[in-house]
Scaffold this motif. Sequence first.
Motif, PDB file in Angstrom:
ATOM      1  N   ALA A 317       0.835  -1.204   0.000  1.00  0.00           N
ATOM      2  CA  ALA A 317       0.000   0.000   0.000  1.00  0.00           C
ATOM      3  C   ALA A 317       0.870   1.256   0.000  1.00  0.00           C
ATOM      4  N   ASP A 318       1.924   1.260   0.814  1.00  0.00           N
ATOM      5  CA  ASP A 318       2.824   2.424   0.878  1.00  0.00           C
ATOM      6  C   ASP A 318       3.498   2.671  -0.462  1.00  0.00           C
ATOM      7  N   ARG A 319       3.976   1.584  -1.070  1.00  0.00           N
ATOM      8  CA  ARG A 319       4.692   1.737  -2.344  1.00  0.00           C
ATOM      9  C   ARG A 319       3.747   2.215  -3.445  1.00  0.00           C
ATOM     10  N   GLU A 320       2.518   1.725  -3.404  1.00  0.00           N
ATOM     11  CA  GLU A 320       1.547   2.167  -4.404  1.00  0.00           C
ATOM     12  C   GLU A 320       1.264   3.658  -4.257  1.00  0.00           C
ATOM     13  N   GLY A 339      15.524  11.204  -5.004  1.00  0.00           N
ATOM     14  CA  GLY A 339      15.409   9.797  -4.642  1.00  0.00           C
ATOM     15  C   GLY A 339      15.251   8.919  -5.860  1.00  0.00           C
ATOM     16  N   PRO A 340      15.239   7.602  -5.633  1.00  0.00           N
ATOM     17  CA  PRO A 340      15.265   6.651  -6.756  1.00  0.00           C
ATOM     18  C   PRO A 340      13.999   6.729  -7.618  1.00  0.00           C
ATOM     19  N   PRO A 341      14.148   6.625  -8.925  1.00  0.00           N
ATOM     20  CA  PRO A 341      13.003   6.698  -9.826  1.00  0.00           C
ATOM     21  C   PRO A 341      12.011   5.561  -9.595  1.00  0.00           C
ATOM     22  N   THR A 342      12.501   4.393  -9.214  1.00  0.00           N
ATOM     23  CA  THR A 342      11.598   3.270  -8.940  1.00  0.00           C
ATOM     24  C   THR A 342      11.997   2.598  -7.629  1.00  0.00           C
ATOM     25  N   GLY A 343      11.070   1.828  -7.098  1.00  0.00           N
ATOM     26  CA  GLY A 343      11.362   1.001  -5.924  1.00  0.00           C
ATOM     27  C   GLY A 343      11.574   1.780  -4.643  1.00  0.00           C
ATOM     28  N   ARG A 344      10.891   2.915  -4.532  1.00  0.00           N
ATOM     29  CA  ARG A 344      11.086   3.688  -3.305  1.00  0.00           C
ATOM     30  C   ARG A 344      10.043   3.317  -2.245  1.00  0.00           C
ATOM     31  N   ALA A 345      10.374   3.641  -0.998  1.00  0.00           N
ATOM     32  CA  ALA A 345       9.411   3.499   0.088  1.00  0.00           C
ATOM     33  C   ALA A 345       8.450   4.679   0.015  1.00  0.00           C
ATOM     34  N   SER A 394       5.176  12.066   3.087  1.00  0.00           N
ATOM     35  CA  SER A 394       5.468  10.679   3.463  1.00  0.00           C
ATOM     36  C   SER A 394       4.161  10.002   3.883  1.00  0.00           C
ATOM     37  N   PHE A 395       4.027   8.774   3.430  1.00  0.00           N
ATOM     38  CA  PHE A 395       2.724   8.110   3.480  1.00  0.00           C
ATOM     39  C   PHE A 395       2.662   6.968   4.477  1.00  0.00           C
ATOM     40  N   SER A 396       1.448   6.680   4.873  1.00  0.00           N
ATOM     41  CA  SER A 396       1.183   5.470   5.636  1.00  0.00           C
ATOM     42  C   SER A 396      -0.032   4.812   5.003  1.00  0.00           C
TER      43      SER A 396
END
Lengths: 420, 149
Positions: A317-320, A339-345, A394-396
Amino acid sequence: MEDTAVLSEIESGQERIDLIRKDFPILDQSVRGHTLAYLDNAATTQKPRVVIEAIKRYYEKDNSNVHRGIHELSNRATAAYENARVRAASFINAGSSKEIIFTRGTTEGINLVASSWGRKNLKSGDVILLSEMEHHSNMVPWQLLAEATGADICYIPVTGREGLLDLSGLDDLLSERVRILSLIHISNSLGTINPVTEICRKAKEKGIVTLVDAAQTVGHQPLDVQEIQCDFLAFSGHKMCGPTGIGVLYGREQLLEAMPPYQGGGEMISNVEYHQSRWNEIPHKFEAGTPNMAGAVGLYTAMDYLDKLGRDWIDEADRELADYAVNRLKELPELEILGPPTGRAGIVSFLIKNVHAHDIVTLTDRCGIALRGGHHCNQPLMRKLGVESTARASFSFYNTTQEIDRLVEALKEIQKFFNQ
Amino acid sequence: MFDDIDDLYQQVILDHNKSPRNFRVIEDADYVAKGHNPLCGDEVEVYLKMDGDRIEDLSFQGSGCAISKASASLMTTLVKGKSVEEAKQLFAEFREMATTGNIPDGGLGKLEALAGVYQFPARVKCAVLAWHAMAERLNGSEESISTES
């Protein structure tokens, strides 16, 4: 947990989020005339009702001082506190609850290792290896240690604004002089997820002690210290839906046994005389004074809550949410995402040309959207990246794509406002 | 969307943010005062060229939010030509306004655009950063000024 939504029966993602949001009383409020959109979860997460209720129940029914008490309430308080330790061990798959030390948070956990393990084991010429993306809390304790022992600090470099660790020189960096490697798992400013398992294993092969700062991991992803094979791992309760003032330091039993106490006082001794004392066994040796019992109770409940939702689901859910935010933010001209273009938190830091982060955050606040702006306790990293400060969302798992849409609309207005 | 925020981001502020005045280095400055806001990492340098007791010229450089930039820019336009005592007096009145909202009887001219800052406690430090640096330097301190001190 009867207050929590029965999630397994819910099919629709939206319905699921709606139910989850009902678990968090604080989300149901207006800020400056708008429904609160809380997008500052990397700073601290909100608390579900079950956690708040558990703390209340503890103070209303069980509160007493732990250990050595004979009476009923002390027995209950001790059981609650020690059960939380067992729960924390299972939460991160530690081999034993003896390896769980309760702290005030990640910062104290790192200070404990730097102070206790560090002062005993480090000498002039030894190297402490960190990365350039460490939070101040995983930098300053080592600077204090370096000053006290004459050890040097070296850094694994960061590649640039895409915010990855440059591991090309890792074998050389893991030199014979390195005694300890302390590394952040998920960057609080860049959202980078570092390959700590791979790095810790390499360090371990060379006999280097390892510490993982899991402050941004613990509320968002499954965590397994035996998989990572780190020697120490620190995290905070308040970043995982638990209360403030409680955290965990995991330490491998063999290392903890050999370490001197961190602070002196009650609880951490087995025998005291006027001129000398004997230490209690681990983990109590490291917990001087009356501990944060209510905090431990709240933390226990938070761990149960996260596991009930499912940490794999939370991670997804966070990554989405992060991917959705990155894609939508790309619509804005003159906005740069770090930050990274893909695969981030679930952490997205960004810059808007000609608009300072503090102005962004002041104006989004006018729309009821809570962001953070500044250096995020990453001053050296910000300087290295040539950035003064960033705005950060920043998400939860309780955040929604609608909240991100609101953020994007507000940012568009802010750009208009400053370019008028 | 932001029609109601004139109490903080007035037109004067937006103008000075976009086109800061005296945003330059004075090569032969007598004093260079440094200010630092650890909250956001912003840094400002104020250059002062003296003629006896009078501030002949002043300028600033650095990074910052709209509030800190506009405040520094306004400061350079208002303090130029003033005596040290007059500059300190103006800072005292400005700081009073920025922290309490109270405007002195004689008024503060364009600086009144920053009168709303007191309602935003997190932003007061931004407004006084350059002023604080200048005043401390005029008081003889050579330390870099931190808003956290």
